[in-house]
Design a protein around this motif. Structure first.
Motif, short mmCIF file in Angstrom:
data_model
loop_
_atom_site.label_atom_id
_atom_site.label_comp_id
_atom_site.label_asym_id
_atom_site.label_seq_id
_atom_site.Cartn_x
_atom_site.Cartn_y
_atom_site.Cartn_z
N ASP A 1 0.97 -1.18 0.13
CA ASP A 1 -0.07 -0.06 0.01
C ASP A 1 0.87 1.30 0.07
OD1 ASP A 1 -2.36 -1.55 0.01
OD2 ASP A 1 -2.46 -1.33 2.06
N ILE B 1 1.14 4.11 -2.54
CA ILE B 1 0.36 5.38 -3.07
C ILE B 1 1.12 6.53 -2.59
CG2 ILE B 1 -0.53 5.48 -0.62
CD1 ILE B 1 -3.09 5.98 -1.82
N ASN C 1 6.69 5.34 -4.12
CA ASN C 1 6.29 4.90 -5.42
C ASN C 1 7.33 4.35 -6.27
OD1 ASN C 1 5.30 5.15 -8.49
ND2 ASN C 1 3.35 5.07 -7.44
#
Length: 348
Positions: free
Chosen positions: A234, A237, A242
């Motif tokens: 997760d 994000i 990233n």
């Protein structure tokens, strides 16, 4: 007996004499009535005797108005009754508890203001985001708690009915709101999980930009040994973690996701999570926590449900007890004022 008329005459006069003597010796007022009258006179005497203790004042008090005497007797019995002592204890228990909560509220307010000032949240370039600053919640809660507790403390100490009624109404509203919140949280458990997921993802997006959110996220991940909302991936994000980001942290996770974030057991290793998103789960499980924090939070709540319920009951119980003590104090103040008005009217 017919032969002794003089003897019968003697017995007749002897009975009359005894009857006459009994009538003379019999008191007009019985001893019990005398004692009651003396007790009533002594109460009146105590209520009206001046510092000189003159006999004239005692004589006048025996003829005073019955309403005035009864009102004074009421005050005397009230001053010595056990209820007056309980009201006294309730009053200063309310004063002490509210004073402690006032200090707690002021400390919370100072901590919130210190956090805002320390982070320079009032600066021109940061003032626009102050509405989402967690320290603002500390300031609000501290201010409300301090004002409400101070109102109850001063109201109880000064026996001010207006302040006590306002304090009681505010506490009653808080109790009702807390009960409603507890019912809503219990009935909307599924939606609450989605709200938590959205909130945590928003905190992950602003991880590097907001020091408070960064601190909270790190504490959750370190304390619950988790990473991300549902999984460690997760963190993609976040613009810095990233995989398309140009920096060193690309495809990485925060150090709080690492199983051993300390290098050599002493120094915080900020690079322990670099490239963790590129690893498969088998390889990554020896470096970082794989599970998401939402599942860990839910498991923690289930494990500590008894403690949570007990804490909620204690908090509500303290507030309900405060309402009872305040209502008792208000009733005592009304009674005292009513009796004082009766006493003043008896003097007119």
């Amino acid at each position: 007996m017919g032969r002794f008329p003089s003897f019968r005459r003697f017995l007749f006069f002897w009975e009359q004499r005894n009857h006459f003597q009994n009538g003379e010796n019999k008191p007009l007022i019985s001893k019990g009535d005398v004692r009651n009258a003396e007790a009533a006179s002594s109460v009146s005497y105590l209520g009206t005797q001046d510092s000189s203790g003159s006999q004239t004042s005692s004589t006048l008090s025996s003829h005073e108005d019955p309403t005035r005497a009864s009102s004074r007797n009421i005050f005397t019995s009230r001053a010595l009754s056990p209820s007056s002592w309980s009201d006294y204890i309730f009053k200063y228990l309310l004063v002490t508890s509210n004073l402690l909560f006032t200090v707690l509220g002021l400390v919370t307010l100072v901590v919130g203001l210190w956090g805002l000032i320390n982070k320079e949240s009032f600066a021109q370039e940061k003032i626009s985001g102050i509405g989402t600053d967690p320290m603002l919640l500390f300031c609000f809660l501290g201010l409300v708690l301090a004002l409400l507790s101070l109102m109850g403390c001063v109201g109880a100490l000064r026996e001010n009915m207006c302040l006590l009624q306002t304090f009681s109404a505010a506490v009653l509203v808080l109790v009702v709101v807390q009960v409603l919140v507890a019912v809503v949280l219990y009935s909307l458990q599924g939606q609450i999980v989605e709200y938590l997921r959205s909130g945590m993802l928003a905190a992950m997006v602003r991880y590097q930009d907001d020091l408070d959110l960064r601190f909270i996220t790190d504490e959750i991940q370190t304390g619950l040994q988790c990473c991300g909302a549902d999984t460690y991936r997760d963190w993609e994000i976040n613009v810095y973690f990233n995989c398309s980001a140009p920096g060193v942290q690309a495809c990485g996770v925060p150090p709080s996701c690492c199983i051993d974030p300390l290098e050599n057991g002493t120094v915080w290793n900020s690079q322990c999570g670099v490239g963790a998103q590129q690893l498969d789960e088998f390889s990554a499980q020896s470096v970082i926590f794989l599970g998401g924090c939402l599942g860990s939070i839910w498991r923690w709540i289930e494990q500590h449900s008894g403690v949570i319920v007990t804490a909620v009951i204690i908090v509500l119980g303290v507030q309900i007890l405060t309402l009872f003590i305040t209502a008792r104090l208000l009733q005592s103040i009304r009674w005292s004022r009513a009796q004082h008005d009766v006493y003043l009217q008896s003097l007119q």
